[in-house]
Design an enzyme around this catalytic site. Structure first.
Site, short mmCIF file in Angstrom:
data_model
loop_
_atom_site.label_atom_id
_atom_site.label_comp_id
_atom_site.label_asym_id
_atom_site.label_seq_id
_atom_site.Cartn_x
_atom_site.Cartn_y
_atom_site.Cartn_z
N LYS A 211 0.89 -1.04 -0.05
CA LYS A 211 -0.12 0.08 -0.07
C LYS A 211 0.83 1.24 0.05
O LYS A 211 1.53 1.50 0.96
CB LYS A 211 -0.91 0.08 1.16
CG LYS A 211 -2.02 1.10 1.19
CD LYS A 211 -2.86 0.96 2.52
CE LYS A 211 -4.17 2.06 2.21
NZ LYS A 211 -3.67 3.34 2.07
N ARG B 56 -4.30 8.23 -4.34
CA ARG B 56 -5.06 7.57 -5.27
C ARG B 56 -5.51 8.19 -6.60
O ARG B 56 -6.17 9.29 -6.36
CB ARG B 56 -6.43 6.76 -4.60
CG ARG B 56 -7.04 5.76 -5.41
CD ARG B 56 -6.66 4.41 -5.57
NE ARG B 56 -7.53 3.43 -6.24
CZ ARG B 56 -8.37 2.83 -5.52
NH1 ARG B 56 -8.70 3.19 -4.30
NH2 ARG B 56 -9.28 1.93 -6.21
N ARG C 34 -9.46 10.37 -6.30
CA ARG C 34 -10.35 9.15 -6.28
C ARG C 34 -11.86 9.79 -6.16
O ARG C 34 -12.63 8.90 -6.04
CB ARG C 34 -10.10 8.39 -4.86
CG ARG C 34 -9.94 9.37 -3.42
CD ARG C 34 -9.50 8.51 -2.34
NE ARG C 34 -10.70 7.90 -1.72
CZ ARG C 34 -10.66 7.09 -0.68
NH1 ARG C 34 -9.70 6.74 0.03
NH2 ARG C 34 -11.48 6.55 -0.21
N GLU D 77 -1.39 4.61 -7.86
CA GLU D 77 -0.99 5.63 -6.75
C GLU D 77 0.08 6.78 -7.30
O GLU D 77 0.93 6.16 -8.08
CB GLU D 77 -0.33 5.02 -5.62
CG GLU D 77 -0.07 5.63 -4.58
CD GLU D 77 -1.56 5.46 -3.55
OE1 GLU D 77 -1.77 6.19 -2.59
OE2 GLU D 77 -2.55 4.83 -4.01
N LYS E 99 -7.59 -3.43 3.25
CA LYS E 99 -6.13 -2.83 3.69
C LYS E 99 -5.65 -3.24 5.06
O LYS E 99 -6.56 -3.14 5.66
CB LYS E 99 -6.57 -1.27 3.24
CG LYS E 99 -7.55 -0.70 4.38
CD LYS E 99 -7.76 1.09 3.81
CE LYS E 99 -8.94 1.55 4.58
NZ LYS E 99 -9.17 2.79 4.19
#
Length: 520
Positions: free
Chosen positions: A226, A231, A246, A271, A392
């Protein structure tokens, strides 16, 4: 306008999600066009209106009310819109209350010099609830407990639609959303969603409850790092190239160096990171590039960006979202393998058991990694936050003990409490601020700290109180970055109050060297 004001007021006092959805759906069923379209725009942050600065609102009030009385009232209430709505001495009969669409058109047509008089006239014409709603609209600070997603869900309920269908076409529509309401009422077709470069609803993950790992088979999941950037969705087609956040905000103008490298037709998920020789930089580097209307040559040179990709939604006109993640991953690997300057692949993390993956999660990692993502190999790319496919698994937060320095009243339901806390750590024999947090504690703890702040105030600066250097807060945070804007030279990332250390003396709080050692 009065009907919309009542909607906002009802939403602010309605604690339940389903209750808010009913209020929104009922309003859309009763309000006329284009008022309801502008209401939907306001609730979703899509309203195009000439915003008034809070300073202008305060100046108008102080022209009619004793300034000292207003400032004392504002300090007590803690919310500008609520204070003005209640204290404004209206002059009835001078104006009539306009409709929502009429009000928005009027404000957008009013010049800067005429704006103070026009706002004063509107405040005269509206009742207290209407004045409150007007100021919320003009300052862009709604705070009625409704997210953009919830507002769209309310619209979907009104039209008996699937909210994911609404999300799919949302970014091709503009207020007052005539085509959307025609579709919801079966007066028109579903708006088209195949515009080149259009934003597509993103898929989100749930935080992992480690207890759930016992019922999951590791063979069913892929794991990847991650990354600590933002994003983004890259959407490119004939004649149009876009970089979306996002939430569907077009952020491309801040990253022209990335856009000029896009020579393909695809929709990609990844990302955004500062990238140097293939290595991700810290989030603080990326912050230097965010929210800039123009980007200087030194910034482009010193903070080059790239996108680390982890999913593909479209290649050309082919929609891949219904494919399993394993198949989309292979397509993404093929896509990146063709050579895409500015774009690379987020590598998968090999593991055979959850214990092995847990060890890799805790092991020292390169800069820019904040945990792991777990994705079911058979998962389609679904809009929103479906429960089960993606998780996550973030690294445990850092913890320090800091001393409370200043407290400020909150907003909304917390406007009567001192709930925004600035805290510091020791540097030599002085305390220097390193962060500010306004959540992470229970209502009972909030009441206790609020009482303590009132009893230990040593100075006041408007709505801010300086307190005695006695109360220690345990602060959790994701990371630290160098900051020239802070006296300490450091700023925390995502700080929140973990617990109140009533038992710990202030001199035992952490030192600046401890925090600085965590800076990336």
């Amino acid at each position: 306008m009065q009907a919309f004001a009542r909607l906002l007021d009802d939403l602010a006092y309605q604690p339940r999600r389903n209750g808010k959805l009913r209020l929104i759906a009922d309003y859309f069923g009763q309000a006329p066009d284009p008022d309801r379209g502008y209401a939907l725009a306001a609730l979703t942050g899509r309203l195009d209106i000439a915003h008034a600065k809070p300073a202008l609102i305060r100046a108008l009030v102080e022209d009619r009310v004793d300034p000292v009385l207003f400032r004392l009232s504002y300090d007590y209430v803690g919310d500008l819109a609520e204070t003005v709505a209640l204290i404004w001495p209206a002059r009835p009969g001078a104006n009539r209350a306009p409709g929502l669409a009429e009000l928005i058109d009027d404000l957008n047509a009013t010049g800067k010099a005429q704006m103070p008089g026009r706002i004063a006239g509107l405040l005269d014409a509206l009742d207290a609830t209407g004045r409150w709603a007007l100021i919320k609209l003009m300052t862009g600070a709604m705070r009625v407990g409704v997210s953009a997603r919830l507002a769209k869900t309310g619209f979907a309920a009104f039209g008996d639609l699937d909210v994911d269908q609404v999300e799919e076409v949302w970014h091709g529509q503009k207020p007052p959303f005539d085509a959307l309401f025609a579709w919801a009422e079966r007066r028109g077709p579903q708006p088209r969603a195949d515009t080149a470069g259009a934003f597509r609803p993103v898929m989100l993950a749930h935080p992992l409850d480690e207890a759930d790992l016992a019922r999951f088979d590791p063979a069913d999941f892929a794991a990847e790092w991650k990354w600590d950037g933002i994003r983004v969705q890259v959407a490119a087609g004939p004649g149009r190239v876009c970089l979306w956040s996002r939430t569907g905000e077009d952020i491309g103008r801040s990253f022209p160096d990335l856009l000029e490298r896009i020579d393909f037709a695809a929709v990609l998920d990844g990302e955004l990171l500062v990238m140097r020789d293939g290595a991700a930089g810290p989030f603080g580097d990326l912050q230097r590039r965010l929210n800039r209307k123009t980007v200087s040559a030194p910034l482009l040179r010193d903070y080059p960006v790239g996108v680390r990709l982890y999913d593909v939604l479209f290649v050309g006109d082919e929609d891949l979202r219904a494919l399993p993640f394993a198949d989309r991953r292979r397509r993404l690997e093929d896509f990146v393998g063709q050579g895409r300057p500015g774009f690379d692949l987020s590598e998968l993390v090999d593991f055979a058991s959850w214990n092995e993956l847990a060890e890799k999660r805790l092991a020292p990692a390169p800069v820019g990694i904040e945990g792991l993502m777990l994705k079911r190999l058979d998962s389609a790319y679904l809009a929103g936050r479906p429960k089960g496919p993606w998780f996550k698994w973030k690294r445990d937060p850092h913890l320090i003990d800091a001393v409370l320095l200043y407290a400020q009243r909150g907003h909304g339901k917390r406007s009567s409490y001192y709930s925004d806390y600035t805290f510091g750590v020791w540097r030599d024999d002085e305390l220097v601020p390193v962060g500010k947090a306004y959540f992470g504690f229970t209502d009972e703890e909030l009441a206790q700290v609020d009482k303590w702040v009132r009893q230990h105030t040593v100075n006041r600066f408007g709505p801010v109180r300086e307190v005695t250097r006695e109360l220690v807060l345990e602060v959790a945070f994701e990371g630290v970055q160098v900051s020239k804007r802070h006296k300490s030279g450091l700023a925390m990332r995502f700080p929140r109050i973990s617990r109140i250390r009533w038992d710990k003396p202030a001199h035992e709080a952490d030192r600046i060297e401890t925090v600085a050692a965590l800076a990336s």
